[in-house]
Design a protein around this motif. Structure first.
Motif: not given
Lengths: 282, 396
Positions: A138, A196-197, A199, A272, A275-282, B38-39, B71, B184-185, B189-191, B199-200
Motif C-alpha cells: 500500500d 461489485e454490483s 463497478r 496505489l 495515490q495521494e494520501i487518503v484519509y477518511g472522508q465525510d 475519521a468519521k 505512511h 481511495s479510502r 488510516r481511518g477511511g 453487494e457482490y
C-alpha cells in the motif's frame, strides 16, 4: 539487486522448465501450512527438489498469521528449516521470537502486506535485530522514495509484479456460499472473480484450507518507477506469480523495467503507487 | 481477583460522559489525528483533557487511539502529540505502529501502550514480542476463539483485551485494502468505506455463477453470553466497538453489559437474565448479531451479512441537557420525533428507569404538538425530576 519469483507447485510436476524460474535470481517457495499461498505451497520434504532442479538461492514464504493451533506446524518445521541455508519472508512476530532464539535474525525478511510503510518502523525493527524488509504493497511512490532515502545498513524490497492481495479472511466465504448453493458446480477455483454490483472490476478470489482471499483485478507492475527505486538502492524485486500464466515473461519484463527500457503498460496497474494520501472522508 | 474492565467507545465529549455514567470503566476515543475513525467527531486536545478529568473524577480511565498504520507523512508532529497526551494524563494509547510504541519509551512518557487489534495478535510469541517493546496490553484479533483466548489470557504475558460487542471486520484486521483500492479510502488510516458490506456476485470465466449475491460482510458481534467465560479466562478488558454510534446505543450497551458483569461477580447471573439482556441488545440499532468466533463451532453463512434492507429501530428520542427544579421543565437535545402527550421511558444511570408523560412540549419558536424538525433543543414538563444525560426512549 535480486529478482525474487514465487514458485508454484505445478512447476515441480511439470517436465517443461518455467523460463521465469531460470531467469530469476531467487526462487520464493510458499511452505505448506505456513504461508498464505497454500494452494501453490510445497511440503517441507520436497524443497530440495526445487533446489536441485533450478540451482538457485531459495527464500521461503511463511507469511500466514499464526493462531495458537497453527504453531504445531510452525514448531515442527521452522526449527528444521532455520538450520538450512534459507531466508524467510515472514509477517507474524512468532517467527521473530523463534529466529532470535536460534540466533538467526539475519535470515529473516519482514514482509507485512499492510503494516510496513515508513522508515521509522524500519528503524525500530532494525534496533531489534532485523535488517531485511519488503515494504507493504500500500506504499505510495513518495513513500518508497522516502524509505530508500532514509535507508541505513539494511536491505529493502518491494512486490513489483503480481496481483496485490486486498483482503484476507478466516471466514471461508466461498465454501459458505457453495454450501448454501448446492446446485452450483464450479470448474475448480480457476478464474473465479467477484464483481461489485455497481463497478466493472472483476476481483480475483481464492480460498485455501485456512483463509479466503480477494486480489486486485489487475496486475500491479509499476514499470516506470522500478528503475528509480533500483537507482536509490532497492534490493529485492518480488514477483508474485499467483494467477499468472508462466508463459508471460514476468522476470524479463521486470528486468527491462529495471534497465529503464519501456514496457507496454496497458494491461497493468500501478495500484496505489501514484495515490495521494487518503484519509477518511465525510 | 480484579474485576474485568468494560471499555466503551466515545465519539465526542457527551458520549464519553454518557458511556462512563452508564457503566463503562474506561473509554477509548480518537484525537483529530493518528486515529482510525475519521468519521467519528474526534476530540481536540482540550476535549481530551476535559474527558480525562471527568473520567478520573469517577476513578475511570481514558485511552486514546493512535492506531493508524502510518505512511511517512502521517508521522509529522507525532512526538508533540504524544507529549501533550501524556501531559493531560491520558491513561493509555491504543497503537499499531511499532515506532509509536517505541516513542513512549524514548520520550520517557507515563502513557501505557495497548496494542491495537490492527496487528492481529493471535499467539503467545506475538504477545511476548509486544511486551518486549513495552506494551502492557494487547487487543486480540477478532478471529480468536474462546479456547485460544483462554490460552492467551491464561499465559499472563500481557493484559488481554477482547472485543465483546459491535461491528466486525470480516477481513483479518489491518489486512484489508478493499476500501483503499476501490474508493481511495484507506481503512488503515481511518477511511474505511465498509466495502465488505456491499453487494457482490460470483463469476467464473467472466460468467455470472448465481443471481444471489455473494456475502463477505459479517454480522455485528454480540458476546453477552460469553462474558462469564471471558472473565474466567482471565481477560482484563471487554471492548464494545462503535465510536460513531449514538449516545443512546452506548448508554444501553454499557448498562446491559455492566449489569451482566456485576451479576457474575455477585453470583446472581442466570440464563434468564442473559436471555433478557440478549433480547434487549437484539432490539437496538445493530445490524443482525452473531457471536462470531466466540461461539462454539465453526462460522457459518448465517454469521455473514446477506445484502438486504435491515430496518434499524429508532427508539432513541434524545437526552436531557438540563432540568429546572423550580419550573420542572426539562431541556432536551432531541434526536427523533417527540409528541406532546406521548408516554416515554426515561433511561437512568443511577436509578431504575421510569415512564413519564410529556406535557407542554415547546421549542424556542413556541408550543408544539410534535417536534420533528432536524435535531434541535426542545422543552417539556416531565412531572418528575430528571438529570443531565438521562436518555429518552420511545415505548412500543
Amino acid at each position: 539487486m535480486k529478482i525474487l519469483y514465487l514458485f508454484k507447485e505445478d512447476d515441480l510436476r511439470s517436465k517443461i522448465r518455467n523460463p521465469n524460474l531460470d531467469a530469476c535470481d531467487v526462487i520464493v517457495i510458499a511452505v505448506k501450512y505456513l504461508s498464505t499461498r497454500d494452494d501453490i505451497a510445497l511440503q517441507y520434504e520436497v524443497l530440495d527438489k526445487v533446489k536441485n532442479k533450478y540451482n538457485k538461492e531459495i527464500y521461503l514464504l511463511i507469511d500466514r498469521p499464526l493462531e495458537e493451533k497453527d504453531k504445531i506446524a510452525a514448531n515442527l518445521y521452522f526449527p528444521l528449516l532455520i538450520k538450512q541455508n534459507y531466508h524467510f519472508l515472514f509477517s507474524d512476530f512468532y517467527y521473530f521470537i523463534k529466529a532470535k532464539e536460534y540466533n538467526a535474525l539475519e535470515k529473516m525478511i519482514y514482509y507485512s502486506p499492510t503494516l510496513l510503510l515508513n522508515s521509522y518502523e524500519i528503524e525500530t525493527l532494525k534496533q531489534l535485530g532485523l535488517n531485511k524488509f519488503i515494504i507493504s504493497k500500500d506504499c505510495e511512490y513518495n513513500g518508497y522514495l522516502n524509505i530508500l532515502e532514509n535507508r541505513k545498513n539494511c536491505q529493502i524490497g518491494m512486490m513489483c509484479f503480481g496481483y496485490p492481495q486486498l483482503y484476507m479472511s478466516k471466514r471461508k466465504m466461498l465454501s459458505l456460499f457453495l454450501d448454501e448453493h448446492r446446485d452450483i458446480k464450479l470448474n475448480g477455483q480457476k478464474e473465479l472473480t467477484l464483481k461489485e454490483s455497481s463497478r466493472a472490476q472483476y476481483f480475483k478470489i481464492h480460498e485455501d484450507n485456512y483463509l479466503f482471499y480477494i486480489f486486485s483485478d489487475k496486475i500491479f507492475f509499476p514499470s516506470q518507477a522500478l528503475k528509480d527505486f533500483l537507482d536509490r538502492g532497492m534490493e529485492y524485486f518480488f514477483i508474485d506469480s499467483s494467477f499468472i500464466n508462466e508463459n508471460m515473461p514476468m522476470v524479463e519484463l521486470v528486468r527491462k523495467a529495471l534497465n529503464g527500457e519501456s514496457v507496454q503498460e496497458e494491461n497493468f496497474s500501478s495500484y496505489l503507487l501514484n495515490q495521494e494520501i487518503v484519509y477518511g472522508q465525510d | 481477583m480484579d474485576k474485568i474492565e468494560l471499555l466503551m467507545p466515545a465519539g465526542d465529549l457527551t458520549r464519553l460522559k454518557i458511556a462512563l455514567l452508564y457503566g463503562g470503566d474506561a473509554v477509548f476515543i480518537g484525537g483529530k489525528h493518528f486515529s482510525l475513525r475519521a468519521k467519528a467527531s474526534n476530540f481536540t486536545l482540550e476535549d481530551i483533557e476535559e474527558g480525562v478529568k471527568f473520567a478520573h473524577s469517577l476513578n475511570k480511565k481514558v485511552y486514546v487511539t493512535v492506531n493508524i498504520v502510518p505512511h511517512y507523512r502521517d508521522l509529522e508532529q507525532i512526538e508533540e502529540y504524544l507529549k501533550a497526551l501524556d501531559k493531560i494524563h491520558v491513561d493509555a494509547l491504543i497503537v499499531s505502529s511499532l515506532y509509536i510504541i517505541s516513542l513512549i519509551k524514548k520520550l520517557n512518557l507515563n502513557l501505557e501502550a495497548h496494542v491495537s487489534t490492527q496487528v492481529s495478535a493471535m499467539n503467545q510469541e506475538t504477545l511476548m514480542f509486544y511486551k518486549s517493546l513495552g506494551a502492557t496490553r494487547v487487543v486480540l484479533a477478532r478471529e480468536c476463539t474462546l479456547s485460544e483466548i483462554n490460552v492467551l489470557a491464561g499465559s499472563k504475558i500481557t493484559e488481554i483485551e477482547v472485543f465483546i460487542h459491535g461491528g466486525l471486520c470480516s477481513s483479518i484486521s489491518g489486512r484489508c485494502s478493499l476500501s483503499n483500492y476501490m474508493v481511495s479510502r484507506d481503512a488503515n488510516r481511518g477511511g474505511c468505506a465498509h466495502s465488505c458490506r456491499w453487494e457482490y456476485h460470483l463469476y467464473q470465466d467472466n460468467q455470472l455463477v448465481s443471481q444471489d449475491s455473494f456475502p463477505i460482510g459479517s454480522k455485528d458481534l454480540c458476546g453477552i453470553k460469553k462474558v462469564s467465560d471471558l472473565i474466567e479466562a482471565n481477560v482484563s478488558s471487554l471492548k464494545i466497538e462503535g465510536r460513531m454510534k449514538s449516545a443512546y446505543y452506548l448508554a444501553k450497551c454499557a448498562k446491559i453489559y455492566k449489569s451482566v458483569i456485576d451479576s457474575y461477580y455477585n453470583h446472581t447471573l442466570t440464563k434468564e437474565i442473559l436471555d433478557k439482556k440478549e433480547n434487549e441488545l437484539n432490539d437496538m440499532e445493530n445490524r443482525p448479531l452473531t457471536e462470531g468466533y466466540l461461539k462454539q463451532g465453526e462460522i457459518t453463512s448465517n454469521d455473514l451479512i446477506h445484502v438486504k434492507p435491515h430496518n434499524v429501530k429508532q427508539r432513541y428520542l434524545g437526552y436531557v441537557d438540563d432540568y429546572d427544579e423550580i419550573t420542572q421543565k426539562a431541556t432536551i437535545i432531541r434526536k427523533n420525533d417527540i409528541r406532546n402527550g406521548q408516554k416515554i421511558k426515561v433511561i437512568c444511570y443511577d436509578q431504575e428507569d421510569f415512564i413519564i408523560d410529556i406535557n407542554g412540549l415547546s421549542d424556542d419558536q413556541g408550543m408544539l404538538e410534535i417536534a420533528n424538525k432536524t435535531e434541535n433543543i426542545v422543552y417539556f414538563n416531565s412531572g418528575r425530576k430528571l438529570k443531565k444525560y438521562y436518555l429518552l426512549e420511545e415505548i412500543e
